[in-house]
Write a protein that holds these residues in place. Sequence first.
Motif, short mmCIF file in Angstrom:
data_model
loop_
_atom_site.label_atom_id
_atom_site.label_comp_id
_atom_site.label_asym_id
_atom_site.label_seq_id
_atom_site.Cartn_x
_atom_site.Cartn_y
_atom_site.Cartn_z
N GLN A 66 -11.81 -2.52 -4.91
CA GLN A 66 -10.65 -2.56 -5.78
C GLN A 66 -10.74 -3.72 -6.78
N SER A 109 -3.03 -0.30 -3.36
CA SER A 109 -3.48 -0.65 -2.02
C SER A 109 -4.87 -1.27 -2.08
N ASP A 153 -7.02 -1.05 0.39
CA ASP A 153 -7.94 -0.37 1.30
C ASP A 153 -8.26 1.06 0.87
N ILE A 154 -8.00 1.39 -0.41
CA ILE A 154 -8.48 2.67 -0.92
C ILE A 154 -9.79 2.43 -1.67
N THR A 214 -12.00 4.33 -4.57
CA THR A 214 -11.80 5.40 -5.53
C THR A 214 -12.66 5.21 -6.77
N ASN A 264 -1.41 5.61 -4.22
CA ASN A 264 -1.32 4.16 -3.97
C ASN A 264 -1.81 3.34 -5.14
N TRP A 298 -11.42 9.78 -4.27
CA TRP A 298 -10.34 8.93 -3.76
C TRP A 298 -10.34 9.00 -2.25
N HIS A 299 -10.46 7.84 -1.62
CA HIS A 299 -10.47 7.77 -0.16
C HIS A 299 -9.40 6.77 0.29
N ASN A 300 -8.51 7.22 1.16
CA ASN A 300 -7.57 6.33 1.83
C ASN A 300 -8.08 6.18 3.26
N GLY A 329 -8.24 5.27 6.91
CA GLY A 329 -7.23 4.95 7.89
C GLY A 329 -7.73 4.64 9.28
#
Length: 239
Positions: free
Chosen positions: A37, A109, A111-112, A114, A169, A210-212, A214
Amino acid sequence: MKALLFAAGRGERMRPLSDATAKPLLRAGGRRLIEWQIEALVRAGVREIVINTAHLAQQIEDTLGDGSRYHARLRYSREGDRAEDALETLGGIVHALPLLGAAPFIAASSDIVTGFDYSRLAGPLAAIARGAADAHLVLVDNPPFHAEGDMGLSGGRVRTQRPHLTYGNIGIFSPALFEGLRPGRARLFPWLFRFVERGRVSGEHFRGRWHNVGTPAELDALDAELAGGGMRTTSPPAS
């Protein structure tokens, strides 16, 4: 242009990994999640970045430092030293406002991972600065873990009506939105929907990568994917 990266929570679904290592500092594709990010923001010309912290706050601050290695200036909005001290998204924004200034800012966020190109937010930032909207949200296709989505999109404005997409996010917010709010634990949604209903929230549909992340299994899968194909910043047409 400034940005706020949310990094205060424990990441409950990432336990036990997130018990000893702050979730944003976990690695995928050779980088810490938050570094993806930071580097994406810096590529887009955003070099003033505020990071909110609580769970393992000192670990995050010691690891990332002042941001010079990323060619950025990092500042920290510490909400406490425990996961229980985290103020959630709305509370985190209000707490960080003194560091964010008077201009519209990006909030995302940490922790994404992208391929979203943050430079494409220049237009919405300008629109918010001139008062044409109060916020702008980036929406993505509904992932399997959130099939119902969050909100709709029509004519460049976020709506509550279906069909729904998922909030990615990533957003832009006018500081004026939060005038009069006192710091305290609170979530951005459903609070923001009052402004959605007034037609004051613009949006776009990002269809790129795009990856969230978890869970530990999702982190392993992302690590393998990034190791195999890398990550490109992409700017497919918005809608």
